[in-house]
Write a protein that holds these residues in place. Structure first.
Motif, PDB file in Angstrom:
ATOM      1  N   LEU A  19       0.821  -1.217   0.000  1.00  0.00           N
ATOM      2  CA  LEU A  19       0.000   0.000   0.000  1.00  0.00           C
ATOM      3  C   LEU A  19       0.852   1.264   0.000  1.00  0.00           C
ATOM      4  O   LEU A  19       0.437   2.314   0.503  1.00  0.00           O
ATOM      5  N   LEU A  20       2.049   1.152  -0.589  1.00  0.00           N
ATOM      6  CA  LEU A  20       2.919   2.312  -0.737  1.00  0.00           C
ATOM      7  C   LEU A  20       2.681   3.013  -2.067  1.00  0.00           C
ATOM      8  O   LEU A  20       3.057   4.177  -2.230  1.00  0.00           O
TER       9      LEU A  20
ATOM     10  N   GLY B 251      -7.662  -2.942 -12.286  1.00  0.00           N
ATOM     11  CA  GLY B 251      -7.688  -4.265 -11.676  1.00  0.00           C
ATOM     12  C   GLY B 251      -8.167  -4.191 -10.238  1.00  0.00           C
ATOM     13  O   GLY B 251      -8.715  -3.168  -9.800  1.00  0.00           O
ATOM     14  N   SER B 252      -7.958  -5.262  -9.494  1.00  0.00           N
ATOM     15  CA  SER B 252      -8.417  -5.284  -8.100  1.00  0.00           C
ATOM     16  C   SER B 252      -7.351  -5.870  -7.194  1.00  0.00           C
ATOM     17  O   SER B 252      -6.538  -6.696  -7.611  1.00  0.00           O
ATOM     18  N   TYR B 253      -7.367  -5.414  -5.948  1.00  0.00           N
ATOM     19  CA  TYR B 253      -6.455  -5.903  -4.917  1.00  0.00           C
ATOM     20  C   TYR B 253      -7.206  -5.976  -3.601  1.00  0.00           C
ATOM     21  O   TYR B 253      -7.736  -4.973  -3.117  1.00  0.00           O
ATOM     22  N   ARG B 254      -7.259  -7.183  -3.031  1.00  0.00           N
ATOM     23  CA  ARG B 254      -7.861  -7.393  -1.719  1.00  0.00           C
ATOM     24  C   ARG B 254      -6.774  -7.840  -0.756  1.00  0.00           C
ATOM     25  O   ARG B 254      -6.042  -8.802  -1.029  1.00  0.00           O
ATOM     26  N   LEU B 255      -6.677  -7.155   0.362  1.00  0.00           N
ATOM     27  CA  LEU B 255      -5.703  -7.463   1.402  1.00  0.00           C
ATOM     28  C   LEU B 255      -6.444  -7.943   2.649  1.00  0.00           C
ATOM     29  O   LEU B 255      -7.210  -7.174   3.247  1.00  0.00           O
ATOM     30  N   ASP B 256      -6.257  -9.210   2.993  1.00  0.00           N
ATOM     31  CA  ASP B 256      -6.927  -9.792   4.148  1.00  0.00           C
ATOM     32  C   ASP B 256      -8.428  -9.527   4.096  1.00  0.00           C
ATOM     33  O   ASP B 256      -9.062  -9.172   5.096  1.00  0.00           O
ATOM     34  N   GLY B 257      -8.995  -9.674   2.893  1.00  0.00           N
ATOM     35  CA  GLY B 257     -10.432  -9.520   2.698  1.00  0.00           C
ATOM     36  C   GLY B 257     -10.907  -8.107   2.446  1.00  0.00           C
ATOM     37  O   GLY B 257     -12.089  -7.898   2.161  1.00  0.00           O
ATOM     38  N   VAL B 258     -10.007  -7.123   2.512  1.00  0.00           N
ATOM     39  CA  VAL B 258     -10.386  -5.717   2.324  1.00  0.00           C
ATOM     40  C   VAL B 258     -10.045  -5.271   0.908  1.00  0.00           C
ATOM     41  O   VAL B 258      -8.894  -5.397   0.476  1.00  0.00           O
TER      42      VAL B 258
ATOM     43  N   PRO C 225       2.148  -8.103  12.530  1.00  0.00           N
ATOM     44  CA  PRO C 225       1.562  -8.024  11.188  1.00  0.00           C
ATOM     45  C   PRO C 225       0.991  -9.365  10.743  1.00  0.00           C
ATOM     46  O   PRO C 225       1.504 -10.425  11.091  1.00  0.00           O
ATOM     47  N   ARG C 226      -0.070  -9.307   9.933  1.00  0.00           N
ATOM     48  CA  ARG C 226      -0.598 -10.515   9.310  1.00  0.00           C
ATOM     49  C   ARG C 226       0.250 -10.909   8.110  1.00  0.00           C
ATOM     50  O   ARG C 226       0.342 -12.080   7.751  1.00  0.00           O
ATOM     51  N   LEU C 227       0.862  -9.882   7.462  1.00  0.00           N
ATOM     52  CA  LEU C 227       1.636 -10.080   6.243  1.00  0.00           C
ATOM     53  C   LEU C 227       2.991  -9.406   6.395  1.00  0.00           C
ATOM     54  O   LEU C 227       3.072  -8.242   6.775  1.00  0.00           O
ATOM     55  N   LEU C 228       4.057 -10.162   6.083  1.00  0.00           N
ATOM     56  CA  LEU C 228       5.409  -9.630   6.141  1.00  0.00           C
ATOM     57  C   LEU C 228       5.948  -9.547   4.718  1.00  0.00           C
ATOM     58  O   LEU C 228       5.999 -10.551   4.005  1.00  0.00           O
ATOM     59  N   LEU C 229       6.324  -8.339   4.289  1.00  0.00           N
ATOM     60  CA  LEU C 229       6.876  -8.118   2.957  1.00  0.00           C
ATOM     61  C   LEU C 229       8.370  -7.870   3.085  1.00  0.00           C
ATOM     62  O   LEU C 229       8.789  -6.940   3.781  1.00  0.00           O
TER      63      LEU C 229
ATOM     64  N   ARG D  37      -5.605   3.898   3.958  1.00  0.00           N
ATOM     65  CA  ARG D  37      -4.500   3.048   3.492  1.00  0.00           C
ATOM     66  C   ARG D  37      -3.410   2.965   4.552  1.00  0.00           C
ATOM     67  O   ARG D  37      -2.860   1.890   4.815  1.00  0.00           O
ATOM     68  N   SER D  38      -3.081   4.091   5.154  1.00  0.00           N
ATOM     69  CA  SER D  38      -2.052   4.108   6.193  1.00  0.00           C
ATOM     70  C   SER D  38      -2.468   3.275   7.387  1.00  0.00           C
ATOM     71  O   SER D  38      -1.659   2.524   7.955  1.00  0.00           O
ATOM     72  N   ARG D  39      -3.732   3.384   7.771  1.00  0.00           N
ATOM     73  CA  ARG D  39      -4.226   2.616   8.912  1.00  0.00           C
ATOM     74  C   ARG D  39      -4.185   1.116   8.617  1.00  0.00           C
ATOM     75  O   ARG D  39      -3.747   0.321   9.446  1.00  0.00           O
ATOM     76  N   LEU D  40      -4.617   0.735   7.418  1.00  0.00           N
ATOM     77  CA  LEU D  40      -4.608  -0.679   7.032  1.00  0.00           C
ATOM     78  C   LEU D  40      -3.174  -1.199   6.957  1.00  0.00           C
ATOM     79  O   LEU D  40      -2.884  -2.312   7.418  1.00  0.00           O
ATOM     80  N   ARG D  41      -2.288  -0.399   6.389  1.00  0.00           N
ATOM     81  CA  ARG D  41      -0.881  -0.793   6.285  1.00  0.00           C
ATOM     82  C   ARG D  41      -0.255  -0.986   7.665  1.00  0.00           C
ATOM     83  O   ARG D  41       0.432  -1.980   7.918  1.00  0.00           O
ATOM     84  N   ASN D  42      -0.506  -0.068   8.572  1.00  0.00           N
ATOM     85  CA  ASN D  42       0.081  -0.157   9.906  1.00  0.00           C
ATOM     86  C   ASN D  42      -0.459  -1.337  10.701  1.00  0.00           C
ATOM     87  O   ASN D  42       0.251  -1.924  11.523  1.00  0.00           O
ATOM     88  N   GLU D  43      -1.710  -1.689  10.449  1.00  0.00           N
ATOM     89  CA  GLU D  43      -2.333  -2.772  11.209  1.00  0.00           C
ATOM     90  C   GLU D  43      -2.016  -4.150  10.648  1.00  0.00           C
ATOM     91  O   GLU D  43      -1.955  -5.129  11.395  1.00  0.00           O
ATOM     92  N   LYS D  44      -1.800  -4.249   9.344  1.00  0.00           N
ATOM     93  CA  LYS D  44      -1.711  -5.566   8.698  1.00  0.00           C
ATOM     94  C   LYS D  44      -0.322  -5.960   8.216  1.00  0.00           C
ATOM     95  O   LYS D  44      -0.043  -7.153   8.065  1.00  0.00           O
ATOM     96  N   ILE D  45       0.548  -4.969   7.917  1.00  0.00           N
ATOM     97  CA  ILE D  45       1.760  -5.252   7.153  1.00  0.00           C
ATOM     98  C   ILE D  45       3.019  -4.872   7.927  1.00  0.00           C
ATOM     99  O   ILE D  45       3.086  -3.828   8.571  1.00  0.00           O
ATOM    100  N   GLY D  46       4.020  -5.748   7.821  1.00  0.00           N
ATOM    101  CA  GLY D  46       5.353  -5.445   8.305  1.00  0.00           C
ATOM    102  C   GLY D  46       6.316  -5.459   7.136  1.00  0.00           C
ATOM    103  O   GLY D  46       6.128  -6.219   6.184  1.00  0.00           O
ATOM    104  N   PHE D  47       7.349  -4.600   7.175  1.00  0.00           N
ATOM    105  CA  PHE D  47       8.302  -4.480   6.077  1.00  0.00           C
ATOM    106  C   PHE D  47       9.714  -4.821   6.542  1.00  0.00           C
ATOM    107  O   PHE D  47      10.125  -4.424   7.641  1.00  0.00           O
ATOM    108  N   ILE D  48      10.446  -5.554   5.692  1.00  0.00           N
ATOM    109  CA  ILE D  48      11.868  -5.808   5.906  1.00  0.00           C
ATOM    110  C   ILE D  48      12.583  -5.386   4.629  1.00  0.00           C
ATOM    111  O   ILE D  48      12.267  -5.875   3.544  1.00  0.00           O
ATOM    112  N   PHE D  49      13.567  -4.479   4.773  1.00  0.00           N
ATOM    113  CA  PHE D  49      14.250  -3.935   3.605  1.00  0.00           C
ATOM    114  C   PHE D  49      15.691  -4.421   3.532  1.00  0.00           C
ATOM    115  O   PHE D  49      16.304  -4.770   4.548  1.00  0.00           O
ATOM    116  N   GLN D  50      16.243  -4.398   2.329  1.00  0.00           N
ATOM    117  CA  GLN D  50      17.624  -4.815   2.115  1.00  0.00           C
ATOM    118  C   GLN D  50      18.584  -3.955   2.918  1.00  0.00           C
ATOM    119  O   GLN D  50      19.575  -4.442   3.464  1.00  0.00           O
ATOM    120  N   GLY D  51      18.297  -2.656   3.002  1.00  0.00           N
ATOM    121  CA  GLY D  51      19.213  -1.728   3.654  1.00  0.00           C
ATOM    122  C   GLY D  51      18.969  -1.550   5.144  1.00  0.00           C
ATOM    123  O   GLY D  51      19.497  -0.606   5.734  1.00  0.00           O
TER     124      GLY D  51
END
Length: 241
Positions: A53-54, A60-67, A160-164, A77-91
């Motif tokens: 959600l960046l 098209g369509s995108y559903r995240l955890d049913g949303v 997070p429910r989803l780790l990217l 979007r920010s609220r959904l991202r903060n509640e559902k997603i965790g990020f791990i970056f190369q740097g």
């Protein structure tokens, strides 16, 4: 957990139109560990940014955890991202002037947790990655592998429910990379869905499923060794029963 259907992303300037994704469809089930591979410029990063959600998509369509995320405003979007997603970056993206405890604390403050809840989550996350005893140390005092573990702890602290993960071992030597992958497999085994972009075929082979992207489209979706072995084990158990 994550379902994209016929999704496209077009970048436009006054002279050029670039199709980063076209008719892109993927379904990641809850609890899966999926590796996304493909050459540079294939659309992997665009996919990951949309999944997190960046970035928005063109059609098209995108559903995240049913949303259904289409049409959500920036706050939603920010609220959904903060509640559902965790990020791990190369740097790693750690803040050098903050110790490990405070680095993990940063995203939790945006969630509005009180001090006691934040401390519980931070200590639990640092314990999970094996760094509880070093929470007052600074990033510069750690190895690359340890810094990546802090980045994982920061992502996990929000439950997070989803780790990217975007090339999470790209800056690590092979031994450290295997250690980080061991940790990610443990996290996945505990129920967290993981989508990892990687160029490393050895790491991709450790995922349950591989998704290959070329020219903004999914070209194949293969089951990896972990999923295949799980299926063999289930079949053997059924025969034994």
């Amino acid at each position: 957990m994550l379902q994209m259907t016929n999704l496209s992303k077009v970048f436009r300037t006054h002279m050029i139109e670039t199709h980063a994704l076209r008719d892109f469809s993927i379904h990641v089930r809850e609890g899966e560990f999926v590796a996304v591979t493909g050459p540079s410029g294939s659309g992997k990063t665009t996919f990951l940014n949309i999944a997190g959600l960046l970035e928005t998509f063109t059609s098209g369509s995108y559903r995240l955890d049913g949303v259904d995320v289409h049409g959500l405003d920036d706050n939603a979007r920010s609220r959904l991202r903060n509640e559902k997603i965790g990020f791990i970056f190369q740097g790693f993206n750690l803040i050098p002037d903050l110790n490990l405890f405070d680095n993990v604390d940063v995203p939790l403050r945006y969630r509005g947790f009180n001090g006691a809840e934040r401390r519980r989550r931070i200590e639990e996350a640092l314990t999970k990655v094996g760094l509880a005893s070093r929470q007052k140390h600074y990033p510069s005092e750690l190895s690359g592998g340890q810094q990546q573990r802090v980045a994982i702890a920061r992502a996990l602290a929000g439950s997070p429910r989803l780790l990217l993960a975007d090339e999470p071992t790209g800056n690590l030597d092979s031994l450290m990379a295997r250690g980080v992958m061991d940790l990610m497999e443990e996290i996945n085994d505990q129920g967290t869905t993981i989508v990892m972009v990687t160029h490393d075929p050895e790491l991709a082979a450790r995922a349950q499923r591989n998704v290959h992207i070329i020219d903004g489209q999914v070209t194949d979706l293969d089951e990896g060794p972990r999923l295949a072995l799980a299926g063999v084990g289930a079949a053997a158990a059924a025969v034994g029963a």
